[in-house]
Design a protein around this motif. Structure first.
Motif, short mmCIF file in Angstrom:
data_model
loop_
_atom_site.label_atom_id
_atom_site.label_comp_id
_atom_site.label_asym_id
_atom_site.label_seq_id
_atom_site.Cartn_x
_atom_site.Cartn_y
_atom_site.Cartn_z
N ARG A 131 0.82 -1.21 0.00
CA ARG A 131 0.00 0.00 0.00
C ARG A 131 0.86 1.26 0.00
O ARG A 131 0.56 2.23 -0.72
CB ARG A 131 -0.95 0.00 1.20
CG ARG A 131 -1.92 1.18 1.21
CD ARG A 131 -2.98 1.03 2.28
NE ARG A 131 -2.42 0.88 3.60
CZ ARG A 131 -2.46 -0.26 4.30
NH1 ARG A 131 -3.01 -1.34 3.78
NH2 ARG A 131 -1.93 -0.32 5.51
N GLU A 132 1.92 1.26 0.79
CA GLU A 132 2.80 2.43 0.81
C GLU A 132 3.50 2.63 -0.53
O GLU A 132 3.66 3.76 -1.00
CB GLU A 132 3.84 2.27 1.93
CG GLU A 132 3.27 2.37 3.34
CD GLU A 132 2.59 3.71 3.59
OE1 GLU A 132 3.14 4.75 3.14
OE2 GLU A 132 1.51 3.72 4.21
N LYS A 177 0.96 4.13 -2.90
CA LYS A 177 0.74 5.56 -2.72
C LYS A 177 1.74 6.37 -3.54
O LYS A 177 1.38 7.36 -4.20
CB LYS A 177 0.85 5.93 -1.24
CG LYS A 177 -0.28 5.40 -0.37
CD LYS A 177 -0.08 5.81 1.09
CE LYS A 177 -1.19 5.27 1.97
NZ LYS A 177 -1.01 5.64 3.40
N GLU A 188 0.85 8.53 -6.95
CA GLU A 188 1.17 9.96 -6.98
C GLU A 188 1.94 10.32 -8.25
O GLU A 188 1.64 11.32 -8.91
CB GLU A 188 1.99 10.33 -5.74
CG GLU A 188 2.31 11.81 -5.64
CD GLU A 188 3.10 12.15 -4.38
OE1 GLU A 188 3.46 13.32 -4.23
OE2 GLU A 188 3.33 11.23 -3.55
N PRO A 232 -5.60 6.30 -1.24
CA PRO A 232 -4.31 6.19 -1.93
C PRO A 232 -3.70 4.81 -1.77
O PRO A 232 -3.65 4.26 -0.68
CB PRO A 232 -3.45 7.25 -1.21
CG PRO A 232 -4.42 8.22 -0.62
CD PRO A 232 -5.61 7.39 -0.24
N GLY A 233 -3.29 4.23 -2.89
CA GLY A 233 -2.64 2.94 -2.88
C GLY A 233 -3.56 1.76 -3.12
O GLY A 233 -3.07 0.65 -3.40
#
Length: 286
Positions: free
Chosen positions: A34-35, A38, A42, A131-132
């Protein structure tokens, strides 16, 4: 080194891999993906703003509105995703390249049941605005995935899940779903309630050769053509310009409610018996 103890003549061996340890590992992997997602989303968003809509394409399976199915999606689905003319971040090269690299990495190091658990955990918090999440959805759809739940009827109880369903039925969401399904050649069971289309069944027929359970309930976009796709090339059928899909010859359970179709697009009565004849060992739940 864990020690064992003897009591009343019995030897107790400690559990070296408790469930909490497994859950912790899954949580850590999901957090890392997930990180990463993100950061990728972006960068993809920036690329999308700099690209024209003419660049939006998937090389294998593109979105198409079948002329045989002209009715609209259910009214509860928000049209905000469908009216946008800008390039979506999931259609950028940055997003597609990053998901490909991460997907191959996870498929190499993780077993199928682990990927099944990761995919289900991601679905339970599905929201296109988080996000992600779109990156996670794409990454976990790989060749070692055995069970995939894209959307269930029960998910519609919350506004968050309705938002996810709305995205999946948008142009960008349909393209993303088609692309993800084209990577899942190891699937045994697939659940795409409400959002299934003929195009999706065409991709499934060509990709998911091992599929045994398919749930397309409440999907008003599926017509006779979609069911024929699942059958593959029919004996004695005329060969058209387009190559017929391979078909899902191991399909044993199909969940579908044709009575959900608009009156103008009801499944022809002879299609269901023909389907059962091709899959004599299958169960058709309507």
């Amino acid at each position: 080194m864990p020690e064992y103890s003897e009591s009343d003549g019995e030897t107790t061996i400690p559990n070296l891999f408790p469930n909490k340890l497994l859950d912790g590992c899954l949580t850590k992997v999901q957090e890392m993906v997930r990180e990463t997602g993100k950061r990728v989303e972006e960068k993809s968003e920036k690329e999308a703003r700099n690209c024209s809509e003419s660049d939006e394409s998937y090389p294998d399976y593109g979105y198409s509105q079948s002329p045989l199915s002209s009715h609209s999606w259910p009214s509860w689905m928000d049209e905000s995703y469908k009216s946008s003319s800008t390039l979506h971040l999931t259609c950028t090269d940055t997003f597609k390249d990053a998901t490909k690299i991460c997907r191959e990495f996870l498929s190499y190091f993780l077993a199928g049941p682990v990927l099944d658990s990761l995919s289900e955990s991601a679905r339970q918090v599905a929201n296109p605005v988080n996000p992600g999440h779109l990156f996670c959805f794409s990454v976990f759809c790989g060749d070692r995935l055995g069970r995939l739940i894209v959307h269930l009827h029960a998910d519609l109880i919350s506004s968050r899940n309705k938002s996810w369903a709305s995205f999946l039925t948008s142009k960008a969401g349909t393209k993303l779903t088609l692309s993800c399904l084209s990577q899942c050649n190891g699937l045994n069971s697939l659940y795409i309630q409400h959002i299934a289309t003929n195009d999706m069944l065409h991709v499934i027929s060509n990709t998911c050769q091992r599929l045994t359970i398919l749930d397309i309930s409440y999907s008003s976009k599926v017509t006779d053509i979609g069911l024929v796709h699942l059958c593959g090339m029919l004996s004695g059928a005329a060969r058209g310009i387009d190559k017929a899909p391979i078909g899902c010859k191991y399909l044993r359970e199909l969940y579908f409610n044709p009575q959900n179709q608009p009156l103008s697009e009801q499944i022809m009565p002879q299609v269901i018996p023909a389907f059962c004849a091709i899959f004599p060992c299958s169960k058709l739940w309507t």
